[in-house]
Design a protein around this motif. Structure first.
Motif: not given
Lengths: 259, 272
Positions: A121, A124-127, A129-130, A133, A140, B91-93, B95-100, B108, B157
């Motif tokens: 996570m 892949t910049e998910q953290l 990104g959160m 946001m 979370r 973000f470049q990627s 950065a979507l949450l992969t479990d949603l 979200f 988003r």
């Protein structure tokens, strides 16, 4: 760099990480109360951390109990004490093997999965990104996983011990002909709730905190590349296992050592 | 408040070191409200770092950054989070949450930050997805999306909470010509329709010049050129010309700094 510099550098890095790990733990704990409002997140994690670890815990518990039954019988029968097999199996499991082996398996099964998931996570910049946001990933993402690990571990260890006792029973009573009444009655009279069972539960709670803490920290602190995540996962299993074994000695000395 | 001018983001003497490496060395930026500003420069000039500085994810070593009158590095965590609710970042990627699912990803921020009833969340999500043309993809998981679609979902988003500004991190990288065209149009249209302020970090000269109102060109920690796209294309500066026209050699050397070539070939150097 010469050897001394390397030594010093290594030590400083290690202490810095240790410091970060503690700050991280406090931050996660601060996020725990808000979890009460969002039980759904916790339940999801209890499922993936706890329920999905059940198979390995039950199978391992069964075999460990069966081996204990076999080995215990061979030793006890020399002294004509094979009727104490039930006590031996139960005490070994409840005091030591249940918490320790379950924690080692938990580190390998759930701990590595937590680290890999959180590390990816991060990669892949998910953290990030959160955070952008305005959602705190510690609350979370990390807090539910941490609490789920801490709650699951004692339950898994208890299941491990219970299944192990059944394994010992199958081998001892079923295969080797130990008297069934003696097997259970001796166990009942000699295993003490506070001394044995509760001490085992305390151990497994401590192990649960340590293993999950190591796992979520390693994931969160991972270098966000595929190599970094793979290293972090390895570190989780190694550090968590060593911590469990080391702490087991300390806890055993505190609980049972008559020093 | 700094309403004396029309700048949403203002950086003064912004300096940032990463270890001993200097990423920014005292740069000044003014990003105007309602405009699309592009920050350009070769890879490795710290363009993404600039977005992180604006978003408060990292603190500058020196200098100030103001966003909507707030000095970002001095904000408490709570104030920073309040400010970020009004900033979108792509973000470049993606950065979507992969479990949603796609739907839940767009929902979200609404679910995290508002107490809207689920029916209203649904309407808002569908509106945002419609704006990026992906209402039909609402049930897909992020792993089922192409790179361009993932970025559009991330864009939906990012605008979910109706922010005042959006930061785009290399939005055109690795896109096929069609999805590139779609993104270019979307960024421009959203900026107009929603009255946003957009910051685009990019090294794609053609696309960025197409939609930007103003461009800053960064290199080696300093602003080497700034102006409207036309001004930059006419620039006298050799450096800016090299970058805008994509010439392989010039003030920015083709070679990474190295010792003497002949000497290195002839030396017996056993290993590094």
């Amino acid at each position: 760099m010469n050897t001394f510099q390397q030594l010093g550098h290594g030590a400083l890095t290690a202490f810095q990480r240790l410091g970060r790990a503690h700050l991280f733990l406090f931050a996660v704990l601060a996020g725990v109360p808000s979890l009460l409002l969002r039980l759904r997140l916790l339940i999801q994690q209890l499922f993936s951390v706890g329920v999905l670890s059940l198979v390995i815990i039950v199978v391992a518990g069964l075999f460990v109990g069966m081996v204990l039954g076999l080995q215990g019988y061979n030793t006890l029968v020399d002294f004509g004490a094979e009727e104490s097999l039930g006590v031996m199996v139960a005490l070994s499991l409840v005091r030591e093997l249940g918490p320790v082996v379950a924690a080692l398996l938990f580190a390998g099964r759930a701990g590595s999965a937590l680290t890999a998931e959180i590390g990816l996570m991060k990669a892949t910049e998910q953290l990030s990104g959160m955070e952008m946001m305005a959602v705190d990933p510690l609350k979370r993402v990390i807090a539910p996983r941490f609490v789920a690990g801490v709650l699951s571990m004692p339950l898994l260890a208890a299941i491990f011990s219970a299944v192990g006792v059944m394994g010992g029973y199958f081998v001892g009573v079923g295969l080797l002909g130990v008297d069934e009444g003696a097997f259970w009655s001796q166990m009942q009279s000699r295993v003490d709730f506070n001394e044995d069972i509760m001490n085992g539960v305390i151990k497994s709670i401590v192990f649960g905190v340590v293993v999950t803490w190591v796992a979520v920290f390693e994931g969160y602190d991972a270098v966000p590349t595929s190599e970094g995540v793979s290293r972090a996962t390895t570190r989780t299993v190694v550090y968590a296992s060593l911590a469990v074994l080391g702490l087991d000695f300390v806890l055993t000395a505190l609980m049972f050592g008559e020093v | 408040m700094m309403d004396k001018n029309n700048n949403l983001v203002e950086a003064r003497g912004l300096t940032f070191h990463f270890g001993s490496r200097v990423i920014f060395d005292g740069i000044d930026l003014d990003l105007q409200r309602g405009k699309v500003t592009a920050i350009m420069g070769p890879s490795g000039t710290g363009k993404t770092t600039l977005l992180r500085l604006i978003g408060g994810q990292i603190r500058p070593s020196a200098g100030t950054i103001h966003v909507d009158g707030h000095e970002v590095p001095r904000l408490s965590r709570r104030e920073l989070f309040e400010l970020r609710k009004r900033m979108g970042m792509l973000f470049q990627s993606g950065a979507l949450l992969t479990d949603l699912s796609v739907f839940d990803n767009v929902a979200f921020p609404l679910r995290e930050h508002t107490a809207l009833p689920e029916t209203m969340v649904r309407d808002l999500v569908l509106m945002k997805l419609e704006a990026v043309g992906l209402r039909g993809a609402q049930r897909l998981m992020p792993s089922e999306l192409s790179g361009g679609m993932a970025r559009r979902v991330a864009l939906a988003r990012a605008i979910a909470l109706d922010p005042m500004m959006i930061m785009y991190d290399e939005p055109f990288t690795g896109q096929d010509p069609i999805s590139m065209g779609v993104l270019v149009k979307l960024i421009r249209d959203l900026n107009e329709v929603l009255g946003l302020t957009s910051i685009i970090v990019s090294h794609d000269v053609a696309e960025a010049s197409q939609i930007a109102d103003y461009i800053y060109v960064l290199s080696q920690g300093v602003v080497v050129g700034q102006g409207t796209p036309d001004e930059l294309h006419q620039s006298e500066s050799e450096w800016v010309r090299q970058f805008m026209q994509g010439m392989p050699d010039g003030p920015v050397p083709f070679h990474y700094p190295a010792g003497d070539y002949a000497e290195e070939l002839l030396s017996r150097g056993g290993g590094r």
